[in-house]
Design a protein around this motif. Structure first.
Motif, PDB file in Angstrom:
ATOM      1  N   GLU A 200       0.831  -1.205   0.000  1.00  0.00           N
ATOM      2  CA  GLU A 200       0.000   0.000   0.000  1.00  0.00           C
ATOM      3  C   GLU A 200       0.866   1.257   0.000  1.00  0.00           C
ATOM      4  O   GLU A 200       0.544   2.242  -0.668  1.00  0.00           O
ATOM      5  CB  GLU A 200      -0.925  -0.016   1.217  1.00  0.00           C
ATOM      6  CG  GLU A 200      -2.013  -1.089   1.130  1.00  0.00           C
ATOM      7  CD  GLU A 200      -2.867  -1.146   2.379  1.00  0.00           C
ATOM      8  OE1 GLU A 200      -2.580  -0.380   3.323  1.00  0.00           O
ATOM      9  OE2 GLU A 200      -3.811  -1.958   2.417  1.00  0.00           O
ATOM     10  N   LEU A 201       1.970   1.219   0.751  1.00  0.00           N
ATOM     11  CA  LEU A 201       2.896   2.347   0.739  1.00  0.00           C
ATOM     12  C   LEU A 201       3.546   2.504  -0.638  1.00  0.00           C
ATOM     13  O   LEU A 201       3.725   3.622  -1.135  1.00  0.00           O
ATOM     14  CB  LEU A 201       3.983   2.159   1.801  1.00  0.00           C
ATOM     15  CG  LEU A 201       3.564   2.281   3.268  1.00  0.00           C
ATOM     16  CD1 LEU A 201       4.755   2.009   4.172  1.00  0.00           C
ATOM     17  CD2 LEU A 201       2.989   3.666   3.555  1.00  0.00           C
ATOM     18  N   TYR A 202       3.883   1.385  -1.235  1.00  0.00           N
ATOM     19  CA  TYR A 202       4.539   1.421  -2.543  1.00  0.00           C
ATOM     20  C   TYR A 202       3.615   2.033  -3.604  1.00  0.00           C
ATOM     21  O   TYR A 202       4.076   2.705  -4.533  1.00  0.00           O
ATOM     22  CB  TYR A 202       4.952   0.012  -2.956  1.00  0.00           C
ATOM     23  CG  TYR A 202       5.871  -0.029  -4.153  1.00  0.00           C
ATOM     24  CD1 TYR A 202       7.224   0.294  -4.025  1.00  0.00           C
ATOM     25  CD2 TYR A 202       5.384  -0.356  -5.423  1.00  0.00           C
ATOM     26  CE1 TYR A 202       8.071   0.286  -5.126  1.00  0.00           C
ATOM     27  CE2 TYR A 202       6.227  -0.371  -6.522  1.00  0.00           C
ATOM     28  CZ  TYR A 202       7.564  -0.052  -6.362  1.00  0.00           C
ATOM     29  OH  TYR A 202       8.394  -0.053  -7.463  1.00  0.00           O
ATOM     30  N   ARG A 203       2.315   1.814  -3.437  1.00  0.00           N
ATOM     31  CA  ARG A 203       1.340   2.323  -4.399  1.00  0.00           C
ATOM     32  C   ARG A 203       1.169   3.840  -4.310  1.00  0.00           C
ATOM     33  O   ARG A 203       0.521   4.438  -5.179  1.00  0.00           O
ATOM     34  CB  ARG A 203      -0.002   1.630  -4.179  1.00  0.00           C
ATOM     35  CG  ARG A 203      -0.038   0.202  -4.689  1.00  0.00           C
ATOM     36  CD  ARG A 203      -1.108  -0.620  -3.975  1.00  0.00           C
ATOM     37  NE  ARG A 203      -2.436  -0.070  -4.108  1.00  0.00           N
ATOM     38  CZ  ARG A 203      -3.263  -0.320  -5.132  1.00  0.00           C
ATOM     39  NH1 ARG A 203      -2.868  -1.108  -6.111  1.00  0.00           N
ATOM     40  NH2 ARG A 203      -4.458   0.206  -5.180  1.00  0.00           N
ATOM     41  N   ILE A 204       1.746   4.475  -3.282  1.00  0.00           N
ATOM     42  CA  ILE A 204       1.654   5.929  -3.164  1.00  0.00           C
ATOM     43  C   ILE A 204       2.239   6.608  -4.395  1.00  0.00           C
ATOM     44  O   ILE A 204       1.768   7.653  -4.839  1.00  0.00           O
ATOM     45  CB  ILE A 204       2.371   6.418  -1.879  1.00  0.00           C
ATOM     46  CG1 ILE A 204       1.579   6.000  -0.640  1.00  0.00           C
ATOM     47  CG2 ILE A 204       2.546   7.937  -1.893  1.00  0.00           C
ATOM     48  CD1 ILE A 204       2.268   6.348   0.669  1.00  0.00           C
ATOM     49  N   GLN A 205       3.266   6.009  -4.999  1.00  0.00           N
ATOM     50  CA  GLN A 205       3.911   6.608  -6.161  1.00  0.00           C
ATOM     51  C   GLN A 205       3.218   6.240  -7.479  1.00  0.00           C
ATOM     52  O   GLN A 205       3.604   6.731  -8.544  1.00  0.00           O
ATOM     53  CB  GLN A 205       5.371   6.197  -6.223  1.00  0.00           C
ATOM     54  CG  GLN A 205       5.598   4.717  -6.498  1.00  0.00           C
ATOM     55  CD  GLN A 205       7.068   4.336  -6.529  1.00  0.00           C
ATOM     56  OE1 GLN A 205       7.948   5.186  -6.440  1.00  0.00           O
ATOM     57  NE2 GLN A 205       7.336   3.044  -6.661  1.00  0.00           N
ATOM     58  N   SER A 206       2.199   5.396  -7.415  1.00  0.00           N
ATOM     59  CA  SER A 206       1.502   4.952  -8.635  1.00  0.00           C
ATOM     60  C   SER A 206       0.340   5.883  -8.964  1.00  0.00           C
ATOM     61  O   SER A 206      -0.354   6.384  -8.073  1.00  0.00           O
ATOM     62  CB  SER A 206       0.968   3.527  -8.453  1.00  0.00           C
ATOM     63  OG  SER A 206       2.004   2.630  -8.153  1.00  0.00           O
ATOM     64  N   ASP A 207       0.101   6.078 -10.256  1.00  0.00           N
ATOM     65  CA  ASP A 207      -1.056   6.851 -10.702  1.00  0.00           C
ATOM     66  C   ASP A 207      -2.269   5.930 -10.783  1.00  0.00           C
ATOM     67  O   ASP A 207      -2.303   5.005 -11.606  1.00  0.00           O
ATOM     68  CB  ASP A 207      -0.793   7.468 -12.075  1.00  0.00           C
ATOM     69  CG  ASP A 207       0.197   8.615 -12.017  1.00  0.00           C
ATOM     70  OD1 ASP A 207       0.285   9.259 -10.952  1.00  0.00           O
ATOM     71  OD2 ASP A 207       0.875   8.870 -13.021  1.00  0.00           O
ATOM     72  N   LEU A 208      -3.263   6.195  -9.942  1.00  0.00           N
ATOM     73  CA  LEU A 208      -4.498   5.409  -9.939  1.00  0.00           C
ATOM     74  C   LEU A 208      -5.654   6.334 -10.304  1.00  0.00           C
ATOM     75  O   LEU A 208      -6.640   6.458  -9.579  1.00  0.00           O
ATOM     76  CB  LEU A 208      -4.717   4.764  -8.559  1.00  0.00           C
ATOM     77  CG  LEU A 208      -3.549   3.938  -8.008  1.00  0.00           C
ATOM     78  CD1 LEU A 208      -3.883   3.375  -6.638  1.00  0.00           C
ATOM     79  CD2 LEU A 208      -3.198   2.800  -8.973  1.00  0.00           C
ATOM     80  N   SER A 209      -5.505   6.980 -11.443  1.00  0.00           N
ATOM     81  CA  SER A 209      -6.500   7.949 -11.893  1.00  0.00           C
ATOM     82  C   SER A 209      -6.706   7.782 -13.397  1.00  0.00           C
ATOM     83  O   SER A 209      -6.332   6.764 -13.970  1.00  0.00           O
ATOM     84  CB  SER A 209      -6.033   9.376 -11.559  1.00  0.00           C
ATOM     85  OG  SER A 209      -4.800   9.639 -12.191  1.00  0.00           O
ATOM     86  N   GLY A 210      -7.316   8.771 -14.021  1.00  0.00           N
ATOM     87  CA  GLY A 210      -7.553   8.702 -15.455  1.00  0.00           C
ATOM     88  C   GLY A 210      -8.860   8.030 -15.833  1.00  0.00           C
ATOM     89  O   GLY A 210      -9.072   7.681 -17.001  1.00  0.00           O
TER      90      GLY A 210
END
Length: 292
Positions: free
Chosen positions: A261-271
């Protein structure tokens, strides 16, 4: 007045949907709320309590549990199943965003969501039943005693901690308010009520909020949205991404799911398509306050 069968009444969206309904006769099913008809989606022996002829069905419950109910109805009550006027079922964009996660439980969740979506859509197509499955992005907000399962944890953390460490580069999010999803359910109920009887709707849609924010900006807006949430100011400290993940790397062994979950902070989960794209409403800034 059309009858609407509601599952997930004890959820954040479901509770608001019930309280704000003015147009339909609601029949609510729950294993927790005494005022509603008792039905436990995890216990097939309780499905006999489900009467559904010539009704709409709206579900805010986990989609894999609704899939279980529909499969059982096909096996035992096919003739009456065919009388359903339409289904509006909520899933999650986690079906996409967690599909290639490094964490096994996240991948299993994605697979469970997609399998359930496909099964429900195929059954509805087979029997010409209107069906819309809605995949929302991260849901936020609180209503009465109900809180979202995401931002409420962040608020509680910020309330207790004097500082918060974030990576310098954070990905984007597209949070959507629970009241908007309730309105979207009503929008499609109205569509089902007005379409030609020979026309069948069978589709899956994705929806996010009207604005995309970096994870950092999201945290800042949450921390400043209401001073009552915070006893002290929580300072944000940003450090290089490599340093951030090195600092928290022990969690990879101790709590691998939390590290992911922390690693996903840098991922774009939008669009994703925006709420206003479906409704034509003026976009509202984050965070939305339904009291205003």
């Amino acid at each position: 007045m059309s009858k609407v069968l509601v599952f997930g009444a004890s959820s954040l969206i479901g509770n608001y949907f019930i309280d704000t309904n003015r147009k339909y006769e609601l029949v609510c099913f729950s294993r927790k709320i005494k005022e509603h008809f008792f039905l436990d989606l995890e216990d097939e022996t309780t499905f006999s309590n489900f009467k559904f002829e010539n009704s709409f069905l709206v579900s805010f419950s986990p989609i894999w549990l609704i899939k279980k109910l529909i499969i059982k109805l096909e096996q035992c009550n096919l003739d009456t199943l065919k009388t359903l006027k339409g289904l509006i079922i909520f899933s999650s964009t986690s079906a996409i965003t967690k599909k290639y996660s490094a964490n096994e439980s996240h991948k299993k969740l994605s697979k469970k969501l997609i399998t359930s979506e496909n099964k429900i859509l195929s059954l509805c197509k087979k029997y010409s039943i209107n069906c819309i499955i809605i995949r929302p992005t991260i849901v936020y907000g609180d209503y009465k005693k109900f809180e979202d399962g995401n931002f409420s944890r962040i608020k509680n953390f910020l309330k207790k901690m004097p500082f918060c460490i974030l990576p310098s580069r954070t990905g984007y999010r597209q949070p959507i308010h629970f009241s908007q999803l309730s309105k979207l359910a009503n929008l499609y109920l109205n569509e089902f009520s007005t379409i030609n009887s020979k026309e069948v709707i069978n589709r899956l849609i994705e929806v996010g909020g009207d604005h995309e924010l970096s994870y950092r900006d999201l945290i800042l807006k949450l921390s400043s949205s209401s001073t009552s949430f915070f006893r002290r100011k929580c300072f944000l400290i940003q450090i290089p991404n490599k340093m951030f993940y090195f600092l928290f790397s022990p969690l990879l062994i101790i709590k691998p799911k939390f590290f992911d979950e922390l690693y996903r902070i840098q991922s774009d989960l939008s669009g994703f398509p925006k709420y206003s794209d479906y409704t034509g409403e003026m976009p509202k800034s984050f965070p939305i306050d339904i009291l205003n």
